[in-house]
Scaffold this motif. Structure first.
Motif, short mmCIF file in Angstrom:
data_model
loop_
_atom_site.label_atom_id
_atom_site.label_comp_id
_atom_site.label_asym_id
_atom_site.label_seq_id
_atom_site.Cartn_x
_atom_site.Cartn_y
_atom_site.Cartn_z
N HIS A 679 -0.32 -4.06 8.23
CA HIS A 679 0.20 -4.18 6.87
C HIS A 679 0.10 -5.61 6.35
CE1 HIS A 679 3.66 -5.14 9.46
NE2 HIS A 679 4.14 -5.84 8.44
N TRP A 680 0.27 -6.60 7.24
CA TRP A 680 0.18 -7.98 6.78
C TRP A 680 -1.27 -8.47 6.75
CZ3 TRP A 680 -1.87 -11.19 10.50
CH2 TRP A 680 -1.83 -10.73 11.82
N GLY A 683 -2.79 -7.08 3.66
CA GLY A 683 -2.23 -7.77 2.50
C GLY A 683 -2.93 -9.09 2.23
N THR A 687 -5.36 -9.98 -0.93
CA THR A 687 -5.10 -11.17 -1.75
C THR A 687 -6.38 -11.97 -1.97
OG1 THR A 687 -2.86 -11.29 -0.85
CG2 THR A 687 -3.72 -13.27 -1.93
N MET A 726 -5.73 -2.49 -0.82
CA MET A 726 -4.33 -2.25 -1.20
C MET A 726 -3.94 -0.80 -0.98
SD MET A 726 -4.54 -4.59 -4.62
CE MET A 726 -3.20 -3.77 -5.45
N GLN A 729 -3.28 -0.32 2.67
CA GLN A 729 -2.00 -0.94 3.03
C GLN A 729 -0.82 -0.07 2.60
OE1 GLN A 729 -0.55 -4.01 0.55
NE2 GLN A 729 0.15 -5.31 2.25
N ALA A 730 -0.93 0.57 1.45
CA ALA A 730 0.19 1.35 0.92
C ALA A 730 0.31 2.72 1.57
CB ALA A 730 0.04 1.51 -0.59
N ASN A 734 1.21 1.53 6.02
CA ASN A 734 2.54 1.24 5.50
C ASN A 734 3.55 1.31 6.64
OD1 ASN A 734 5.08 1.31 4.14
ND2 ASN A 734 4.07 2.11 2.32
N TYR A 758 3.22 -8.86 1.25
CA TYR A 758 3.42 -8.49 -0.16
C TYR A 758 3.59 -9.69 -1.10
CZ TYR A 758 4.18 -3.93 1.93
OH TYR A 758 4.02 -2.76 2.63
N TYR A 790 5.01 -5.50 -6.41
CA TYR A 790 4.93 -6.04 -5.05
C TYR A 790 6.16 -6.85 -4.69
CZ TYR A 790 0.28 -4.43 -3.88
OH TYR A 790 -0.78 -3.63 -3.54
N ALA A 793 8.67 -4.23 -3.82
CA ALA A 793 8.36 -3.64 -2.51
C ALA A 793 8.81 -4.55 -1.38
CB ALA A 793 6.86 -3.36 -2.41
N TYR A 794 8.57 -5.85 -1.54
CA TYR A 794 9.02 -6.80 -0.51
C TYR A 794 10.54 -6.79 -0.38
CZ TYR A 794 10.62 -11.23 1.37
OH TYR A 794 11.31 -12.19 2.07
#
Length: 904
Positions: A679-680, A683, A687, A726, A729-730, A734, A758, A790, A793-794
């Motif tokens: 997930h990270w 992300g 980005t 993305m 990731q979602a 997730n 996020y 986002y 979400a964080y």
């Protein structure tokens, strides 16, 4: 033996090149002598009449007619008239918009249509007679009753007879005069020439009666006859002879032991057409013969005929297109250059300039195609040799040709393309041979050294052109030649470093010596420019060479220290270029700045890119990303004198984007785990792609047309890649769903992997909403929504992590967790309301009240059933107190805003 015959034929071609040139030169001298004699005769007549007028009484003038134009003009004017003969036919030429000898015009096409409509029977007759000669040598007479010798002899006799009949009619009735025999001699003689060409070709290709060298000599003789006939006949002979002679080999069919002979055959046809047109000055004949023979030779190459002779054909055709129309061994094309025509300058280049420049461009493309298809190292070297020959010729041989001063760009770009395509996977034969394993006793490969030596020679020739332009007080061309000389050899070295990585084969020390050798050359050029006379211009040229030298020295230094050498060296080059622009006000260098910034971005994002940054040593990462970003930032700061220029916009976007990429790389390294698919990790990757898309959208502030379309396309590509990451990731990665992998939150609360996953995306979309002010409001609002999403979400996942631990996929929601969401929503609404009060923003105030409404809805819909006991009491009590405070704050805001409006 075929090679010997080829050289014999090539010598014959050169001989035929020289003889028409001498004949044409003699004709030109005779014309000039005749013009001078007529001028002297007119002067004698005027002098005699003046003496008579002085001896007789004056006569009253009644009505004197206008004087006729002089019969002879200056040599320069006569040459201009021969170069562009059809001024009256083009109304726009009289206004100076297009050259007079412009081939593809509507009036020419209409005239051709009218001629074919009125003389179609004559054209069909010529075609029939030409095919008769071809079919005679192919099929024989009466189903093979004649032997091959007599078939060829019959074709030659038929051709000679047709030419003889045509010549008899021309001598008696003319060829271009109106009447029953108009164009008939041209049709007969043209068909005869086609029959002669077909007979000589068949003698070698079909029946092997003569060797290749003898066949080439026979073709030379027929071409010489065609040249001489073309000088006395009309355009029908030239058109019919060119098309028929070019099509004859394809109509004959069969096979040949020396198919390369046809390349020189087509070169002879081109020679004949150009030699005829250099006297007749029809212009369209030269264009027709270049296009037709080029297409025919390209067809041979596609069919697999030896590529070496195709390269020789390209060289011959280029030389003929440059020399014959100008009638000079040292061409002196004048007028607007080819690049000026592309950029929209008027008037357009003269016809010889367009013809020669177009052929050089076509030959450069042909050499690139041959190198791309080559399967042997020798063929690639031959293609590079042709390009080097054309580049050297453009820099030295064409030094007097003002109209072709920019044609050196074509072979220079072609050389870069050949070297680039060798690095495409799978590697080309030249790069494969360079990287092939060697025993320790073998010598160092010299491929890169030889090419860089030729590039250095080209830079020296460009430096000579710069000095020549400076001597004639042409500062603009002198600067352009200085930029070319300073960029070509260093650019080749940077391309090798970028694509070939010679240090892997040669070693970092030896490769750095190559860079230092070129740096010494650039330093010498800078010193020579600095010693030249003049207050400003030599200093500017010296600075340009100084930037090239500094870039190469920086590259050599970092080659010995780190893998980030090229990126830092490019940053040094961009900074030096900006310093020169700031000091000498040279906007043209903005293109160099933009190209440098784009290449730096490509290296830090794509190749070697972020994956190299994740695994490389810490010092190299800081040197590459931090050093390049700092250099670009300094360049952007120094370009404050051009705030709205495209170069400044590109630098600004590069600094923002590379800063974001650098931060993502550092965050990935700080996580301590090489897990891109997490997930990270996803992300951070998303980005990077989102920042790249925003980078292209920001650059749309400067530039339009094609550049704008390219940037929109790149932004769409980067945006789609970011959206795909993305989405992964979602869904699949997730941490709440945990569908594919065991996703666990890493790190301490608040500064954990959720923040890495996020918050960078929220910041990227927030910066996009802030900086993309030139784009539609709807797009910016979308970025604001994504930023809020986002961030929410964080916050939501972080609250869950605080109550449930690192495993967010555990089922259910506890009462403290549910109450924490209510408190967070109310806190965000209060913060938005305070921010709206500080900014006096009605939009933010409405968003804050919308947040309050959502909080109320959550409490009454979800918390009522999800909470129990004291927590439910606290939830409703806190909501009531919060709402009361918000009502008080909202009223205070309204009262203060009303007072401010009343006082204003």
């Amino acid at each position: 033996m075929d090679i010997i015959f080829g050289f014999v034929g090539l010598g014959s071609v050169l001989l035929v090149l020289a003889v028409p040139y001498l004949l044409i030169a003699q004709v030109g001298l005779r014309r000039r002598l005749r013009a001078l004699e007529e001028t002297m005769s007119d002067l004698r007549a005027d002098s005699a009449s003046q003496r008579i007028d002085d001896a007789t009484p004056p006569i009253p003038e009644i009505a004197r007619p206008s004087q006729p134009a002089p019969k002879a003009a200056s040599v320069k004017q006569a040459r201009a008239e021969m170069s562009e003969p059809d001024a009256a036919a083009s109304p726009s030429a009289a206004r100076g918009q297009v050259p007079r000898a412009f081939v593809f015009r509507a009036d020419r096409i209409a005239a051709l249509g009218r001629w074919l409509r009125d003389n179609w029977a004559l054209a069909v007759a010529g075609l029939s007679m030409a095919l008769a000669g071809v079919f005679m040598v192919q099929y024989g007479v009466e189903q093979g009753l004649l032997t091959p010798v007599w078939r060829v002899t019959g074709a030659l006799i038929l051709g000679a007879a047709l030419i003889a009949v045509g010549e008899v009619i021309r001598r008696r009735h003319g060829d271009e005069t109106r009447g029953a025999t108009q164009s008939l001699p041209s049709v007969l003689s043209g068909a005869g020439l086609v029959s002669l060409f077909a007979g000589v070709l068949a003698a070698h290709a079909l029946y092997a009666l003569v060797p290749a060298g003898t066949a080439l000599l026979g073709l030379v003789a027929v071409a010489a006859v065609a040249i001489v006939l073309g000088w006395f006949y009309g355009p029908v002979l030239a058109a019919g002879g060119i098309i028929g002679a070019t099509a004859a080999p394809f109509l004959l069919g069969g096979s040949s032991e020396a198919p390369w002979l046809f390349y020189y055959y087509f070169a002879l046809i081109a020679l004949a057409g150009l030699a005829v047109d250099t006297v007749k000055r029809w212009a369209w004949v030269s264009a027709l013969v270049i296009v037709v023979t080029m297409l025919a030779a390209s067809g041979l190459y596609v069919m697999g005929v030896e590529a070496v002779h195709f390269l020789v054909f390209l060289a011959l055709l280029s030389a003929m297109a440059l020399v014959i129309p100008e009638r000079r061994l040292m061409p002196r094309h004048t007028g607007t250059p080819i690049l000026g025509m592309v950029l929209g300058q008027r008037p357009w280049p003269e016809f010889p300039t367009r013809l020669g420049g177009g052929m050089v461009i076509a030959a450069s493309i042909g050499a690139v195609v041959v190198a791309a298809d080559a399967e042997t190292v020798v063929l690639v070297w031959l293609a590079l040799g042709l390009l080097a020959l054309m580049l050297g010729g453009a820099l030295w041989w064409l030094r007097e040709a003002e109209g072709l001063q920019d044609i050196a760009l074509a072979p220079a770009i072609a050389v870069a393309l050949v070297l680039a395509e060798q690095a495409a996977y799978p590697f080309g034969p030249l790069l494969s041979a360079f990287r092939a394993p060697r025993v320790p006793e073998s010598g160092m490969p010299l491929t890169v050294t030889v090419i860089l030596g030729l590039a250095a020679l080209a830079s020296l020739l460009a430096y000579g052109r710069m000095q020549r332009a400076a001597e004639v007080s042409a500062p603009g061309p002198a600067i352009l030649w200085a930029i070319g000389a300073a960029m070509f050899a260093p650019g080749m070295l940077l391309m090798f470093e970028f694509l070939w990585q010679p240090a892997v084969v040669l070693g970092a020390y030896v490769w750095a010596l190559h860079a230092l050798a070129l740096a010494a050359l650039m330093t010498g050029m800078a010193a020579r420019c600095h010693q030249a006379a003049g207050p400003v211009e030599p200093a500017l040229r010296a600075a340009i060479f100084g930037v090239a030298a500094l870039t190469l020295i920086a590259l050599a230094l970092f080659l010995m220290l780190a893998d980030a050498a090229l990126t830092v060296a490019l940053g040094v080059m961009v900074l030096g270029t900006v310093v020169i622009d700031r000091r000498h006000d040279l906007p043209l260098l903005g293109w160099v700045v933009q190209v440098g910034a784009v290449i730096i971005g490509y290296r830090l994002i794509v190749d070697p890119g972020v994956f190299w940054g994740i695994d490389a040593a810490t010092v190299q990462v800081w040197l590459a990303y931090g050093g390049a970003t700092a250099l670009l930032g300094a360049s952007c700061w120094l370009m404050a004198h051009r705030p709205q220029s495209a170069a400044r916009v590109v630098l600004e976007s590069a600094v923002w984007t590379l800063s974001a990429v650098f931060a993502c790389v550092l965050l990935f390294r700080m996580m301590g785990e090489d897990r891109l698919f997490s997930h990270w990790g996803l992300g951070l990757l998303a980005t990077i792609w989102v920042a790249s898309a925003v980078n292209q959208l920001y650059r749309m502030k400067a530039g339009g047309g094609l550049i704008r379309a390219v940037r929109i396309g790149l932004a769409c590509v980067f945006g789609l890649m970011g959206a795909g990451v993305m989405l992964l990731q979602a869904t699949l990665f997730n941490p709440v769903f945990d569908l594919l992998s065991n996703e666990r939150v890493l790190g301490p609360p608040l500064l954990d992997s959720l923040a890495v996953a996020y918050l960078p995306l929220a910041v990227a979309f927030g910066v996009a909403a802030w900086r993309l002010a030139h784009l539609p409001r709807l797009l910016r609002m979308g970025c604001v929504a994504l930023t809020a999403g986002y961030a929410a979400a964080y916050a939501t996942l972080e609250i869950r992590r605080l109550w449930r631990g690192p495993d967010l996929s555990v089922p259910g929601v506890t009462q403290p967790e549910l109450y924490s969401y209510t408190v967070a929503m109310l806190a965000v609404s209060v913060a938005l309301l305070l921010f709206a009060f500080a900014r006096r923003s009605v939009v933010l105030r409405k968003l804050a009240m919308l947040g309050v409404a959502l909080t109320v809805a959550k409490v009454f819909v979800i918390d009522t059933s999800g909470l129990s006991g004291l927590i439910r009491v606290m939830s409703f009590m806190g909501l009531g107190l919060g709402l009361a405070g918000l009502v008080w704050l909202n009223r205070k805001m309204s009262a203060q805003w009303d007072r401010a409006k009343g006082s204003s």
